[in-house]
Design a protein around this motif. Structure first.
Motif, short mmCIF file in Angstrom:
data_model
loop_
_atom_site.label_atom_id
_atom_site.label_comp_id
_atom_site.label_asym_id
_atom_site.label_seq_id
_atom_site.Cartn_x
_atom_site.Cartn_y
_atom_site.Cartn_z
N ILE A 102 0.88 -1.18 0.00
CA ILE A 102 0.00 0.00 0.00
C ILE A 102 0.91 1.22 0.00
N ARG A 103 0.62 2.18 -0.88
CA ARG A 103 1.43 3.40 -0.94
C ARG A 103 0.57 4.64 -0.76
N ILE A 104 1.14 5.61 -0.06
CA ILE A 104 0.49 6.91 0.14
C ILE A 104 1.37 7.97 -0.52
N TYR A 105 0.83 8.61 -1.54
CA TYR A 105 1.54 9.68 -2.25
C TYR A 105 1.01 11.03 -1.80
N ALA A 124 8.55 13.44 -3.89
CA ALA A 124 8.89 12.72 -2.65
C ALA A 124 8.52 11.23 -2.78
N GLU A 125 9.28 10.41 -2.09
CA GLU A 125 8.97 8.98 -2.08
C GLU A 125 7.67 8.74 -1.32
N PRO A 126 6.85 7.80 -1.78
CA PRO A 126 5.60 7.55 -1.06
C PRO A 126 5.85 6.82 0.26
N GLN A 127 4.92 6.98 1.17
CA GLN A 127 4.93 6.16 2.38
C GLN A 127 4.45 4.77 1.99
N GLU A 128 5.15 3.73 2.45
CA GLU A 128 4.78 2.36 2.07
C GLU A 128 4.32 1.57 3.29
N ILE A 129 3.26 0.78 3.09
CA ILE A 129 2.72 -0.06 4.15
C ILE A 129 2.73 -1.50 3.64
#
Length: 324
Positions: free
Chosen positions: A124-127, A134-139
């Motif tokens: 799961i990625r949050i852009y 910026a790099e996305p947050q990854e879950i």
């Protein structure tokens, strides 16, 4: 005198329609976006199905599509290993977000500032759309491809469904799993209703309703056929579902009674959603079409006009005679 459901057919796609989504209600009405294996997502006027435009740029099947509430932005998830963000007013591509595998799901936060993605790489990625470089947050945590990832609880939590036969509720900040549901088979679809925090899940022939915050079960309903998608009416009076037998089923949410079933598609139904005003629901099918169905058959709304016995319909008038 029987009234017949007369769906509006929206053509234009050349391959199966696999996802659709409505915007919120805007000063210009509401809008509908469709994802199709032809790689060309389309924007339509929601109440009439009239084509507005096609978003051109993907190089593979589009598996997921969504609009923000204001219908100013669109996002799409595709087999070309990208998610794209579009200006839904001009049709211009705004951003291409590269992924490592097929992307299946896209979802905006309520303020349209962040995009949630999920797909076959199990992440799961949050852009942050205000910082696209910026790099996305990854879950991480799912062990198979992610089918759907949705914001919930005022964008503080995330719901995800994957082919590992689980639905998981994540905390956005800690990225930890808060709750998890496990099933005997893969979940085929998931819808989140913010008003009342209801989660609608389909698997096999079952349509299941859960509290989205606790993941406690509210009720389950078994349909006559394998179901690919279901949607709960905004007033929570009814829900509709579609699947393998080409039919659309309408149920009473309170009693779970099957109220109606309609056959209009010529292939399995892959996706179904109620409009934001609840007046219609849209379905997308393997047959390459979308169809719009009235919630209350016979009501004058959009292109539908209630025609009483003895009334004539002018030939140039693009209304539908609902009485046969």
């Amino acid at each position: 005198m029987a009234m017949r459901q007369t769906p509006l057919t929206c053509s234009g796609h050349t391959r199966p329609v696999v996802d659709l989504a409505f915007s919120g209600i805007t000063p210009y009405g509401y809008f509908l976006i469709s994802a199709c294996k032809d790689g060309k997502p389309m924007l339509r006027q929601g109440d009439t199905g009239d084509w507005i435009g096609t978003f051109l740029g993907h190089k593979g099947a589009v598996w997921g599509a969504t609009l923000n509430n204001e219908a100013t932005k669109a996002a799409t998830a595709a087999a070309d290993f990208t998610a794209k963000v579009w200006d839904a007013v001009t049709g211009d591509e705004v951003l291409t977000l590269a992924h490592k595998h097929i992307v299946k799901s896209v979802n905006f936060t309520q303020d349209s500032s962040c995009l949630l993605t999920g797909g076959n790489d199990k992440i799961i990625r949050i852009y942050d759309l205000n910082k696209p470089e910026a790099e996305p947050q990854e879950i991480t945590g799912h062990t198979s491809a992610i089918k759907k990832a949705l914001w919930c609880n005022n964008d503080t939590q995330i719901l995800s469904a994957a082919d590992d036969k689980t639905v998981r509720l994540w905390d956005r900040n800690s990225t930890e799993v808060v709750k998890q549901l496990s099933f005997d088979m893969s979940v085929s679809s998931m819808e989140y209703i913010p008003d009342g925090e209801v989660l609608v899940i389909t698997y096999g022939k079952t349509i299941a309703f859960y509290n989205a915050l606790s993941l406690d079960m509210i009720k389950t309903v078994d349909a006559p056929a394998s179901i690919h998608s279901a949607s709960l009416h905004p007033d929570k009076d009814f829900f509709v579902a579609g699947g393998d037998d080409f039919k659309l089923y309408k149920f009473d949410y309170g009693t779970k009674e099957e109220l109606e079933s309609y056959k209009g598609h010529f292939g399995p139904v892959h996706c179904v959603r109620f409009s934001p005003d609840g007046e219609l629901y849209a379905s997308g099918s393997e047959d390459g079409t979308l169809r719009l169905w009235q919630t209350a058959v016979g009501k004058t709304y959009g292109l539908w006009k209630c025609v009483l016995p003895g009334e004539s319909v002018p030939r140039h008038n693009p209304v539908l005679d609902l009485y046969r």
